[in-house]
Motif scaffolding. Structure first.
Motif, short mmCIF file in Angstrom:
data_model
loop_
_atom_site.label_atom_id
_atom_site.label_comp_id
_atom_site.label_asym_id
_atom_site.label_seq_id
_atom_site.Cartn_x
_atom_site.Cartn_y
_atom_site.Cartn_z
N LEU A 183 -5.74 2.88 6.65
CA LEU A 183 -6.31 1.53 6.61
C LEU A 183 -7.21 1.30 7.83
O LEU A 183 -8.33 0.76 7.70
CB LEU A 183 -5.17 0.52 6.60
N PRO B 216 -4.48 4.27 -0.21
CA PRO B 216 -3.32 5.08 -0.58
C PRO B 216 -3.64 6.57 -0.72
O PRO B 216 -2.84 7.42 -0.32
CB PRO B 216 -2.87 4.48 -1.92
N LEU C 91 0.83 -1.20 0.00
CA LEU C 91 0.00 0.00 0.00
C LEU C 91 0.87 1.26 0.00
O LEU C 91 0.50 2.27 -0.60
CB LEU C 91 -0.92 0.00 1.22
N VAL D 110 -0.11 5.07 6.09
CA VAL D 110 -0.90 4.01 5.45
C VAL D 110 -1.74 3.27 6.48
O VAL D 110 -2.93 3.00 6.25
CB VAL D 110 0.04 3.03 4.71
#
Length: 371
Positions: free
Chosen positions: A213, A271, A193, A209
Motif C-alpha cells: 500500500l 493485494p 486488504l 499489505v
C-alpha cells in the motif's frame, strides 16, 4: 572495545560517515531510580561482547515533553557520534508532568534494531531480578564459507540485484535534511486488504499489505512512477534455521529486493503486490545473507573502506524499503515499573519506512529528503 579495523564490510556499510546511529525512544509512566538501572546495566554488559567498552547512562530531570516531530525529540538522546567515544549510549529523561523516556542510541555498525532491543530486554530482565545470560564469547559468530560471485555479471549489477547500489560519496547526514511522512492505517482497513491478498497466498501478513500500500502510494508521485520499480523489504536473517546463533548480536536485517516489471508496477493491485512481497520473504535463505556478505567484502577488497562508504540501498533514490518493527514485544522492556506505553524511532534513513504498532492503528513512518 572492538576497534573499527575489526568491523566486517557489512558492519562498515551500516557505520559509514553518512550514517546516523539507531535511536529508539521508549516512553514510560514511571521508571526505577537511575542507581537501580545502573546496577542492572553493569550486570548485563558482560553478556554482550560488542558492548564490552561500556554503555554510558545519563539521567536528566525536569525535562519538558518535546513536540512529536522527530527533530525535536533528538533531545531525548545522548547521541552516539561517529568515530568518537562509546558507540552505545542511554539517556533517562524525567518529564516535569510525570513519566519519562529511555532514549537508546547505538551505532548501526555494532548491530541492528533487533540487537538493540534484545540488549534492552536483557537489561530490563536483570533489573527485575532475572538471571543474566552467560557471557557471550568474544569472537564473532563463524559464518559458513561465502559463496563465489557470479562472474557473468558486473559487481554493480550483482549489488543492485541484492538491494544495494554504488553512489557518489556523500557528506555526513543530519536529521534536519529530512522530513518524516507519517501515515496511519486502522487495522480494519488493513484487514480488508489482507483478506483479499490471502486468496492467492494465505501466508500474507498485514506488514506485507502495508508495504504494498505504501509503495503504491509513493510510486504515484513525481518521477518515481516513471523510474524503474524499486521495492524492498527488510528481512531478519536470524529467522533462517541454523544460520546464526540465537544470541547473535550484529547486523542480520538486510534488504530483500522484490523483482517487479514496469507492467506489474503499474497494474498490480495492492493485494497482488502484497502476495509478491510475501513470496520474496518466503524464498529468503542463508544464500541471500552470505551473498550480501560476499558482495560487500568484494567491494572492500577492490576499493577499500571508502568503497563501502559509497554504497547505499538501491531504493534510496526513488523507491521504498519497508522495515516492519511493529513486532517488537514492548512487554519485554519492563524494568519493574511497567512496560513502555509508546515507542518511536528517530533516525532518518532515505526512503526507509518503519511500520510501528499503536493499539488499533498501524503507523508508517517514512523518511524522505526535504529536497
Amino acid at each position: 572495545m572492538e576497534s573499527p579495523a575489526s568491523l566486517t564490510a557489512l558492519d562498515a556499510f551500516f557505520a559509514g560517515p553518512d550514517d546516523l546511529p539507531i535511536e529508539f525512544a521508549f516512553f514510560y509512566e514511571r521508571l526505577p531510580a537511575v542507581e537501580v538501572l545502573a546496577e542492572g546495566l553493569a550486570r548485563t554488559l558482560p553478556a554482550f561482547a560488542r558492548l564490552r567498552e561500556g554503555v554510558p547512562l545519563v539521567e536528566v530531570s525536569g525535562v519538558e515533553v518535546p513536540p512529536e516531530d522527530k527533530v525535536s525529540r533528538a533531545v531525548l538522546f545522548d547521541s552516539v557520534q561517529p568515530g568518537s567515544g562509546p558507540r552505545c549510549r542511554m539517556k533517562i529523561s524525567h518529564f516535569t508532568g510525570g513519566g519519562g523516556c529511555l532514549g537508546a542510541s547505538m551505532s548501526h555498525g555494532l548491530g541492528d534494531g533487533v540487537s538493540l532491543v534484545g540488549f534492552l530486554s536483557a537489561w530490563a530482565r536483570a533489573v527485575r531480578g532475572g538471571q543474566v545470560a552467560p557471557a557471550a564469547p568474544a569472537m564473532e559468530p563463524v559464518l559458513p564459507p561465502l559463496p563465489s560471485l557470479d562472474k557473468s555479471l558486473s559487481l554493480e549489477a550483482q549489488l543492485r540485484r541484492a538491494g544495494f547500489r554504488l553512489r557518489a560519496p556523500t557528506t555526513p547526514r543530519v536529521r534536519e535534511e529530512y522530513r518524516w511522512d507519517i501515515r496511519r492505517f486502522p487495522r480494519e482497513e488493513v484487514d480488508t486488504l489482507l483478506r483479499d491478498a490471502r486468496v492467492s497466498r494465505p501466508q500474507v501478513t498485514s506488514g506485507d499489505v502495508l508495504a504494498a500500500l505504501l509503495w503504491r502510494h509513493y510510486r504515484q508521485s513525481g518521477r518515481m512512477a516513471r523510474s524503474e520499480p524499486e521495492l524492498a523489504t527488510v528481512f531478519d536473517f536470524r529467522r533462517v534455521p541454523r544460520l546464526l546463533p540465537a544470541s547473535y548480536f550484529g547486523n542480520a536485517g538486510l534488504p530483500l529486493r522484490v523483482s517487479l516489471s514496469y507492467e506489474e508496477a503499474a497494474a498490480l493491485s495492492v493485494p497482488a503486490l502484497a502476495a509478491l512481497i510475501r513470496a520474496r520473504l518466503q524464498s529468503a535463505n542463508a544464500e541471500d545473507f552470505l551473498r550480501c556478505h560476499a558482495l560487500l567484502e568484494e567491494v572492500q577488497r577492490r576499493w577499500g573502506r571508502e568503497g563501502v562508504d559509497w554504497l547505499g540501498f538501491s531504493t534510496e533514490g526513488h523507491g521504498l524499503l519497508v522495515n516492519n518493527i511493529s513486532r517488537f514485544d514492548l512487554s519485554l522492556l519492563d524494568f519493574g515499573t511497567g512496560a513502555p506505553h509508546a515507542f518511536d524511532v528517530i533516525t532518518p534513513i532515505p526512503r526507509v519506512c518503519f511500520i510501528i504498532s499503536r493499539g488499533d492503528t498501524l503507523e508508517a513512518h517514512t523518511s524522505l529528503p526535504k529536497a
